[in-house]
Design a protein around this motif. Structure first.
Motif, mmCIF file in Angstrom:
data_model
loop_
_atom_site.group_PDB
_atom_site.id
_atom_site.type_symbol
_atom_site.label_atom_id
_atom_site.label_comp_id
_atom_site.label_asym_id
_atom_site.label_seq_id
_atom_site.Cartn_x
_atom_site.Cartn_y
_atom_site.Cartn_z
ATOM 1 N N UNK A 257 15.732 3.187 -1.554
ATOM 2 C CA UNK A 257 16.543 2.007 -1.323
ATOM 3 C C UNK A 257 17.422 1.758 -2.549
ATOM 4 N N UNK A 258 18.704 1.436 -2.362
ATOM 5 C CA UNK A 258 19.550 1.197 -3.546
ATOM 6 C C UNK A 258 19.270 -0.157 -4.198
ATOM 7 N N UNK A 259 18.555 -1.016 -3.495
ATOM 8 C CA UNK A 259 18.280 -2.351 -4.042
ATOM 9 C C UNK A 259 16.900 -2.375 -4.677
ATOM 10 N N UNK A 260 16.739 -3.197 -5.723
ATOM 11 C CA UNK A 260 15.423 -3.255 -6.383
ATOM 12 C C UNK A 260 14.393 -3.940 -5.480
ATOM 13 N N UNK A 261 13.117 -3.814 -5.822
ATOM 14 C CA UNK A 261 12.098 -4.543 -5.055
ATOM 15 C C UNK A 261 12.334 -6.051 -5.175
ATOM 16 N N UNK B 151 7.801 -8.199 -8.385
ATOM 17 C CA UNK B 151 7.698 -8.108 -9.839
ATOM 18 C C UNK B 151 6.758 -9.178 -10.384
ATOM 19 N N UNK C 149 8.063 2.687 0.934
ATOM 20 C CA UNK C 149 8.933 3.444 0.028
ATOM 21 C C UNK C 149 10.410 3.286 0.335
ATOM 22 N N UNK C 150 10.743 2.987 1.581
ATOM 23 C CA UNK C 150 12.160 2.962 1.959
ATOM 24 C C UNK C 150 12.660 1.520 2.058
ATOM 25 N N UNK D 214 11.747 -0.833 -0.841
ATOM 26 C CA UNK D 214 12.168 -0.448 -2.212
ATOM 27 C C UNK D 214 11.010 -0.135 -3.140
ATOM 28 N N UNK D 215 9.910 0.395 -2.603
ATOM 29 C CA UNK D 215 8.742 0.619 -3.448
ATOM 30 C C UNK D 215 8.267 2.067 -3.475
ATOM 31 N N UNK D 216 9.219 3.014 -3.464
ATOM 32 C CA UNK D 216 8.838 4.431 -3.537
ATOM 33 C C UNK D 216 7.972 4.700 -4.770
ATOM 34 N N UNK D 217 8.268 3.987 -5.865
ATOM 35 C CA UNK D 217 7.548 4.196 -7.115
ATOM 36 C C UNK D 217 6.146 3.645 -7.129
ATOM 37 N N UNK D 218 5.775 2.907 -6.083
ATOM 38 C CA UNK D 218 4.470 2.231 -6.083
ATOM 39 C C UNK D 218 3.436 2.886 -5.176
ATOM 40 N N UNK E 91 13.492 -2.327 -12.023
ATOM 41 C CA UNK E 91 14.078 -1.977 -10.723
ATOM 42 C C UNK E 91 13.869 -0.513 -10.358
ATOM 43 N N UNK F 276 11.250 0.855 -9.830
ATOM 44 C CA UNK F 276 10.142 0.974 -8.871
ATOM 45 C C UNK F 276 10.626 1.414 -7.490
ATOM 46 N N UNK F 277 11.936 1.232 -7.230
ATOM 47 C CA UNK F 277 12.489 1.695 -5.945
ATOM 48 C C UNK F 277 12.518 3.219 -5.869
ATOM 49 N N UNK F 278 12.392 3.891 -7.001
ATOM 50 C CA UNK F 278 12.471 5.345 -7.067
ATOM 51 C C UNK F 278 11.096 6.007 -7.032
ATOM 52 N N UNK G 213 8.087 8.334 -8.150
ATOM 53 C CA UNK G 213 7.647 8.786 -9.474
ATOM 54 C C UNK G 213 7.863 10.297 -9.594
ATOM 55 N N UNK H 184 1.383 6.381 -9.171
ATOM 56 C CA UNK H 184 2.623 5.616 -9.162
ATOM 57 C C UNK H 184 3.199 5.468 -10.568
ATOM 58 N N UNK H 185 4.428 4.956 -10.628
ATOM 59 C CA UNK H 185 5.145 4.843 -11.901
ATOM 60 C C UNK H 185 4.382 4.027 -12.940
#
Lengths: 355, 355
Positions: free
Chosen positions: A34-38, A43, A209-210, A213-217, B52, B54-56, B58, B245-246
């Protein structure tokens, strides 16, 4: 190969994820993030959980998160399973519902992790050919011996299949499980979640993840009949009692509850997708009608791989699949309006040089 | 059972983790968590990563964390695999190195997850009886058909096995993998990591859940010959590309680098263990000599389950295993000095009432 490797390792053909470069000034349109932050509430929730309790194991049953997901989808918590990304949920599902010796079916053009799971778990599979327009050949999924799995919308085609067809597939597989992998459903139309109370052989898998916006989590989930959820729990509790850490649980709970933010960024992505699609057509691209956060495109005079390589030279990363039938297509993730303005302008210059 | 369950689900006998109650004022001595918080540098590192991005996704290869772990243990990064807690690393190891049809061996009293994995992956196993003093019967692990796994120190016995014996077991299994599960090694003597460069059939598994106070973050790792690590990567990349995760990656990197803090809290736990052991003996408990962050104890006149239940009534949680040979033992995690002072005082009153 090595004498210490099991036959499982030897037969694997591991999945290759999209490139995860962290270069500065890179426009990363290759892994459908997602181009937008979570949500800011995500947070805050993680911040609140970032304390000395990290020394303690997280909840093995993830009850509070499952309850919040259940509430959002109007289900009960015993109809929800949560895992470390939808990839882990899918891996557990292959173990829980598919059987070595019984052939499962998925489309010949689809998420390329399915054959990877099948090889690891020694499940035979039939790749069902898409129709000429890349749509799913619904009746070819009827009466599968071992089960059915496909994404809706499908990837990388971006095409959505109407629920009436999904119902046909479920009803024509009364003795096996039909898994609908809805990684991109929030950018599309109606989810099959509405069918979970009616069909005991339906499992719907989603991810944060999509659209969240939490692919990193690393949080994904499955929804289905409590007996299917129990099967997933039995596999998980024979594998790793705690697959989601305390911070991820806190973040995911906040994400599912912040409906306003979710609606706002989802609508933004869809609006951007629509104008980008129109602009791409104007410069000679053919697109499948997308119900996802990406576009699957080809150009009438330049090979997809060449466009991929030229964009990469200019720090724009897209995804090209070196596979029959789709090797002349590019998959491009929808970014912000600014991202896509840059992309379109680069594509225009690539095309003009070629003329 | 259910008609949609695979044979794998049907044969599972899931692991039951220790109770994870979050009641206030509970003294939780049942799951061997560290009584000290994670390093302040872990908190800072996670804080810095909470943004931000976190949308990506890891990093799928977790390179920087693997490099830091390799540096700490004087290995190369290709000798290190990282997973979602050592439980996930062990699950992948069962898939990667053990084979259905070849019987593996582990002690009859040991980490109770091993038979759970074996059932899930359909691996036959032999439970090798411990010696009468609960030590590992070294030569009974020689020439195993399918491989060997045991914890060192063993759990829940808390006993450490000297490296000379480990070497004997490795050298007498030249054709199969020997997995040493070192969850508690930092509270003990020398790690088998020093043998990794010498023996290509040795895999050493460790975790950040105990000595690094990060049970809530889910990070474990394995160290071994690059070919063993490649096997684990093949399994992981056929299962879930991103299992950490990140935020967990950032926290784990800081944890492995903050050696001073790690040494300080580890020494604190060991010092507490020693005085608690002495005090318990004074009030009639028998203890196995512990090289872990827990004690395995029994009392000459009160049944272990009764002590467990009486402590629980008073908000002190310990772990009792309802299993032959050890059902009269209690496993008690080492807490802070204050925690243990409370414990000892409660135990004294339990014992005095009984007289």
């Amino acid at each position: 190969m090595n004498k210490f490797w099991s036959s499982a390792v030897t037969r694997t053909e591991p999945y290759i994820p999209g490139e995860q470069m962290e270069t500065k000034d890179l426009l990363k349109l290759n892994t459908n993030e997602n181009p937008y932050p979570p949500s800011p509430k995500v947070m805050e929730a993680i911040q609140a959980e970032l304390n000395r309790k990290l020394r303690r194991y997280p909840s093995p049953t993830v009850d509070t998160l499952r309850e919040k997901i259940a509430t959002y989808y109007q289900l009960n918590a015993d109809q929800v399973f949560v895992g470390n990304g939808s990839d882990e949920v899918l891996a557990f599902s292959f173990m829980a519902f598919f059987e070595p010796g019984k052939t499962i079916r998925f489309p010949n053009i689809t998420y390329s992790f399915y054959p990877v799971y099948a090889k690891l778990f020694d499940i035979s599979y039939e790749e069902v050919r898409l129709n000429r327009d890349f749509s799913i050949a619904v009746d070819k999924f009827f009466h599968s011996d071992g089960g059915v799995i496909f994404p809706n919308p499908n990837a990388p085609t971006s095409l959505y299949l109407n629920l009436t067809h999904i119902i046909d597939i479920i009803e024509n597989n009364p003795n096996s499980v039909v898994i609908i992998d809805e990684a991109y459903i929030d950018f599309a139309k109606e989810s099959a979640v509405s069918l979970v109370n009616k069909y005991e052989n339906l499992l719907v898998v989603q991810t944060m993840s999509k659209s969240r916006s939490l692919a990193g989590l690393r949080v994904g989930y499955a929804m289905g009949h409590p007996m299917l959820i129990e099967a997933l729990n039995r596999v998980k509790n024979s594998f790793n009692s705690y697959t989601i850490d305390r911070l991820a649980i806190a973040g995911a709970e906040a994400a599912i509850m912040d409906v306003d933010y979710f609606n706002e960024i989802t609508q933004n992505v869809i609006r951007t997708r629509e104008w980008v699609a129109r602009d791409l057509k104007k410069i000679g691209f053919t697109l499948l009608p997308s119900d996802t956060n990406f576009l699957f495109i080809r150009h009438y005079k330049i090979e997809a791989y060449e466009i991929y390589a030229l964009l990469k030279e200019q720090n724009i990363l897209t995804r090209h699949f070196n596979k029959p039938l789709i090797d002349n297509y590019l998959r491009i993730t929808i970014g912000t309006n600014d991202d896509m303005t840059v992309l379109i302008s680069k594509l225009k210059s690539i095309i003009s040089v070629k003329k």
